[in-house]
Write a protein that holds these residues in place. Structure first.
Motif, PDB file in Angstrom:
ATOM      1  N   PRO A  20       2.630  13.207   8.052  1.00 23.98           N
ATOM      2  CA  PRO A  20       2.236  11.889   7.568  1.00 23.98           C
ATOM      3  C   PRO A  20       2.356  11.825   6.044  1.00 23.98           C
ATOM      4  N   THR A  21       2.614  10.638   5.537  1.00 24.68           N
ATOM      5  CA  THR A  21       2.764  10.441   4.104  1.00 24.68           C
ATOM      6  C   THR A  21       1.462   9.906   3.528  1.00 24.68           C
ATOM      7  N   PRO A  22       0.840  10.634   2.593  1.00 25.73           N
ATOM      8  CA  PRO A  22      -0.382  10.124   1.972  1.00 25.73           C
ATOM      9  C   PRO A  22      -0.033   9.045   0.946  1.00 25.73           C
ATOM     10  N   ALA A  42      -1.890   6.313  -2.066  1.00 22.85           N
ATOM     11  CA  ALA A  42      -3.036   5.869  -2.864  1.00 22.85           C
ATOM     12  C   ALA A  42      -3.049   4.341  -2.892  1.00 22.85           C
ATOM     13  N   VAL A  43      -4.053   3.755  -3.521  1.00 18.98           N
ATOM     14  CA  VAL A  43      -4.179   2.300  -3.587  1.00 18.98           C
ATOM     15  C   VAL A  43      -2.903   1.667  -4.140  1.00 18.98           C
ATOM     16  N   SER A  44      -2.365   2.206  -5.226  1.00 14.18           N
ATOM     17  CA  SER A  44      -1.157   1.628  -5.815  1.00 14.18           C
ATOM     18  C   SER A  44       0.034   1.738  -4.872  1.00 14.18           C
ATOM     19  N   ASP A  45       0.090   2.815  -4.099  1.00 14.35           N
ATOM     20  CA  ASP A  45       1.159   2.977  -3.110  1.00 14.35           C
ATOM     21  C   ASP A  45       1.025   1.957  -1.978  1.00 14.35           C
ATOM     22  N   VAL A  46      -0.208   1.721  -1.541  1.00 15.91           N
ATOM     23  CA  VAL A  46      -0.459   0.733  -0.493  1.00 15.91           C
ATOM     24  C   VAL A  46       0.011  -0.636  -0.978  1.00 15.91           C
ATOM     25  N   ALA A  47      -0.339  -0.974  -2.213  1.00 20.01           N
ATOM     26  CA  ALA A  47       0.065  -2.257  -2.786  1.00 20.01           C
ATOM     27  C   ALA A  47       1.588  -2.388  -2.795  1.00 20.01           C
ATOM     28  N   ALA A  48       2.278  -1.356  -3.244  1.00 20.75           N
ATOM     29  CA  ALA A  48       3.740  -1.392  -3.293  1.00 20.75           C
ATOM     30  C   ALA A  48       4.335  -1.471  -1.887  1.00 20.75           C
ATOM     31  N   LEU A  49       3.760  -0.728  -0.971  1.00 22.94           N
ATOM     32  CA  LEU A  49       4.250  -0.694   0.407  1.00 22.94           C
ATOM     33  C   LEU A  49       4.156  -2.069   1.069  1.00 22.94           C
ATOM     34  N   LEU A  50       3.084  -2.796   0.778  1.00 17.51           N
ATOM     35  CA  LEU A  50       2.853  -4.091   1.411  1.00 17.51           C
ATOM     36  C   LEU A  50       3.281  -5.263   0.541  1.00 17.51           C
ATOM     37  N   GLY A  51       3.742  -4.981  -0.665  1.00 15.77           N
ATOM     38  CA  GLY A  51       4.226  -6.038  -1.539  1.00 15.77           C
ATOM     39  C   GLY A  51       3.139  -6.947  -2.081  1.00 15.77           C
ATOM     40  N   VAL A  52       1.986  -6.364  -2.383  1.00 13.86           N
ATOM     41  CA  VAL A  52       0.862  -7.121  -2.944  1.00 13.86           C
ATOM     42  C   VAL A  52       0.359  -6.397  -4.183  1.00 13.86           C
ATOM     43  N   PRO A  73      -8.473  -0.048   6.836  1.00 11.42           N
ATOM     44  CA  PRO A  73      -8.817   1.303   7.300  1.00 11.42           C
ATOM     45  C   PRO A  73      -9.580   2.105   6.247  1.00 11.42           C
ATOM     46  N   PRO A  74     -10.507   2.917   6.686  1.00 16.76           N
ATOM     47  CA  PRO A  74     -11.207   3.778   5.733  1.00 16.76           C
ATOM     48  C   PRO A  74     -10.257   4.852   5.200  1.00 16.76           C
ATOM     49  N   ALA A  75     -10.513   5.300   3.989  1.00 18.07           N
ATOM     50  CA  ALA A  75      -9.710   6.375   3.407  1.00 18.07           C
ATOM     51  C   ALA A  75      -9.864   7.628   4.255  1.00 18.07           C
ATOM     52  N   TRP A  94      -3.068   7.425   5.241  1.00 21.60           N
ATOM     53  CA  TRP A  94      -1.756   7.769   5.782  1.00 21.60           C
ATOM     54  C   TRP A  94      -0.927   6.488   5.825  1.00 21.60           C
ATOM     55  N   ALA A  95       0.286   6.546   5.315  1.00 22.60           N
ATOM     56  CA  ALA A  95       1.156   5.370   5.229  1.00 22.60           C
ATOM     57  C   ALA A  95       1.360   4.714   6.593  1.00 22.60           C
ATOM     58  N   ASP A  96       1.581   5.514   7.635  1.00 22.18           N
ATOM     59  CA  ASP A  96       1.838   4.921   8.953  1.00 22.18           C
ATOM     60  C   ASP A  96       0.616   4.166   9.480  1.00 22.18           C
ATOM     61  N   GLU A  97      -0.586   4.616   9.155  1.00 24.65           N
ATOM     62  CA  GLU A  97      -1.798   3.916   9.580  1.00 24.65           C
ATOM     63  C   GLU A  97      -1.952   2.591   8.839  1.00 24.65           C
TER      64      GLU A  97
END
Length: 90
Positions: A9-11, A13-23, A45-47, A58-61
């Motif tokens: 799984p790919t870990p 962080a908050v900034s990665d989540v933002a980039a992944l979802l485009g927000v 989801p909880p950290a 996890w990126a997939d979650e």
């Protein structure tokens, strides 16, 4: 080679989540805050852990949660979704 290993799984962080979802990071943080009191929507989801004091998931979650809650489908990565007022959707 006997068994094919499943990908790790790919870990993220908050900034990665933002980039992944485009927000924006602010939008991700708002989703996290609302998770505590959410009753009618699926909460963020909880950290799964911390690295150097920062939460990670996890990126997939995160992607699966975004699909289930409509925060991913129908927009391209890297493009913030906008609500009718023109602000980032939260």
């Amino acid at each position: 080679m006997t068994e094919q290993e499943s990908p790790r799984p790919t870990p993220v962080a908050v900034s990665d989540v933002a980039a992944l979802l485009g927000v924006s990071v602010h939008t991700v943080n708002q989703w996290r805050k609302r998770a505590a009191g959410a009753k009618q929507v699926e909460p963020f989801p909880p950290a799964v852990g911390k690295v150097a004091g920062a939460d990670y998931w996890w990126a997939d979650e995160i992607l699966a949660w975004a699909e289930r809650t409509g925060r991913r489908s129908g927009h391209s990565e890297g493009t913030p979704r906008r609500d009718q007022s023109g602000s980032d959707e939260i």
